[in-house]
Write a protein that holds these residues in place. Sequence first.
Motif, PDB file in Angstrom:
ATOM      1  N   ALA A  43       0.837  -1.205   0.000  1.00  0.00           N
ATOM      2  CA  ALA A  43       0.000   0.000   0.000  1.00  0.00           C
ATOM      3  C   ALA A  43       0.872   1.255   0.000  1.00  0.00           C
ATOM      4  CB  ALA A  43      -0.936  -0.005   1.209  1.00  0.00           C
ATOM      5  N   CYS A  46       2.401   1.733  -3.466  1.00  0.00           N
ATOM      6  CA  CYS A  46       1.364   2.170  -4.395  1.00  0.00           C
ATOM      7  C   CYS A  46       1.067   3.657  -4.221  1.00  0.00           C
ATOM      8  CB  CYS A  46       0.104   1.341  -4.207  1.00  0.00           C
ATOM      9  SG  CYS A  46      -1.174   1.671  -5.442  1.00  0.00           S
ATOM     10  N   LYS A  47       0.910   4.077  -2.992  1.00  0.00           N
ATOM     11  CA  LYS A  47       0.616   5.488  -2.733  1.00  0.00           C
ATOM     12  C   LYS A  47       1.749   6.371  -3.234  1.00  0.00           C
ATOM     13  CE  LYS A  47      -0.658   8.811   0.791  1.00  0.00           C
ATOM     14  NZ  LYS A  47      -1.071   9.049   2.156  1.00  0.00           N
ATOM     15  N   LEU A  51       1.323   9.213  -6.104  1.00  0.00           N
ATOM     16  CA  LEU A  51       1.572  10.612  -5.766  1.00  0.00           C
ATOM     17  C   LEU A  51       2.749  11.168  -6.553  1.00  0.00           C
ATOM     18  CD1 LEU A  51       0.969  10.619  -1.923  1.00  0.00           C
ATOM     19  CD2 LEU A  51      -0.551  11.442  -3.720  1.00  0.00           C
ATOM     20  N   GLN A  60      -4.160  13.037  -4.813  1.00  0.00           N
ATOM     21  CA  GLN A  60      -4.233  12.322  -3.540  1.00  0.00           C
ATOM     22  C   GLN A  60      -4.616  10.879  -3.839  1.00  0.00           C
ATOM     23  OE1 GLN A  60      -6.801  14.064  -0.605  1.00  0.00           O
ATOM     24  NE2 GLN A  60      -6.587  12.357   0.797  1.00  0.00           N
ATOM     25  N   ALA A  61      -3.988   9.964  -3.147  1.00  0.00           N
ATOM     26  CA  ALA A  61      -4.287   8.549  -3.328  1.00  0.00           C
ATOM     27  C   ALA A  61      -4.029   7.835  -2.013  1.00  0.00           C
ATOM     28  CB  ALA A  61      -3.423   7.955  -4.426  1.00  0.00           C
ATOM     29  N   GLU A  62      -4.798   6.803  -1.772  1.00  0.00           N
ATOM     30  CA  GLU A  62      -4.571   5.991  -0.583  1.00  0.00           C
ATOM     31  C   GLU A  62      -5.144   4.609  -0.801  1.00  0.00           C
ATOM     32  OE1 GLU A  62      -7.137   6.776   2.962  1.00  0.00           O
ATOM     33  OE2 GLU A  62      -7.909   8.404   1.723  1.00  0.00           O
ATOM     34  N   VAL A  63      -4.598   3.667  -0.080  1.00  0.00           N
ATOM     35  CA  VAL A  63      -5.137   2.316  -0.078  1.00  0.00           C
ATOM     36  C   VAL A  63      -5.812   2.141   1.268  1.00  0.00           C
ATOM     37  CG1 VAL A  63      -4.613  -0.142  -0.207  1.00  0.00           C
ATOM     38  CG2 VAL A  63      -3.339   1.481  -1.629  1.00  0.00           C
ATOM     39  N   SER A  64      -7.077   1.768   1.228  1.00  0.00           N
ATOM     40  CA  SER A  64      -7.855   1.556   2.443  1.00  0.00           C
ATOM     41  C   SER A  64      -8.545   0.206   2.324  1.00  0.00           C
ATOM     42  CB  SER A  64      -8.878   2.681   2.606  1.00  0.00           C
ATOM     43  OG  SER A  64      -9.643   2.488   3.774  1.00  0.00           O
ATOM     44  N   LEU A  68      -8.530   1.022  -3.562  1.00  0.00           N
ATOM     45  CA  LEU A  68      -7.616   2.083  -3.960  1.00  0.00           C
ATOM     46  C   LEU A  68      -8.476   3.316  -4.169  1.00  0.00           C
ATOM     47  CD1 LEU A  68      -4.888   3.160  -4.938  1.00  0.00           C
ATOM     48  CD2 LEU A  68      -5.391   2.159  -7.169  1.00  0.00           C
ATOM     49  N   THR A  92       3.723  -1.224  -8.809  1.00  0.00           N
ATOM     50  CA  THR A  92       3.717  -1.520  -7.375  1.00  0.00           C
ATOM     51  C   THR A  92       3.985  -2.999  -7.133  1.00  0.00           C
ATOM     52  OG1 THR A  92       2.176   0.295  -6.949  1.00  0.00           O
ATOM     53  CG2 THR A  92       2.347  -1.409  -5.251  1.00  0.00           C
TER      54      THR A  92
END
Length: 113
Positions: A43, A46-47, A51, A60-64, A68, A92
Amino acid sequence: MSEWEDITIERHDKQQSERPTADDVELSRQVLVLSELPPPRWAGICKAALLGSPGRLGRQAEVSGNALIIWGGPKIFDERDANHLKKMVAYTNEKYREILEPVDLSGFDAFGL
């Protein structure tokens, strides 16, 4: 080397995604469902990859969980951007796979003997 199945983007979760608002028609939250729950290190890679990429995908990006989440333009899922996201996930996977490679310490003498 341990067995690692690449994580892929399964689908765009339109129900969880938010369309642009009148306040900011240029920004919307888009949720992409990943093929599985990624490890924390994956994660983070990937972020950083997202970015670090130029353009509207870099806002903005995030893995939650196994999602994704990308903040970007309302047309984030045109063909060009969908291909870019797939490339970022493949990148990634490649970088994560490198982390899993065992380090060859043969011939290394920690004590200088």
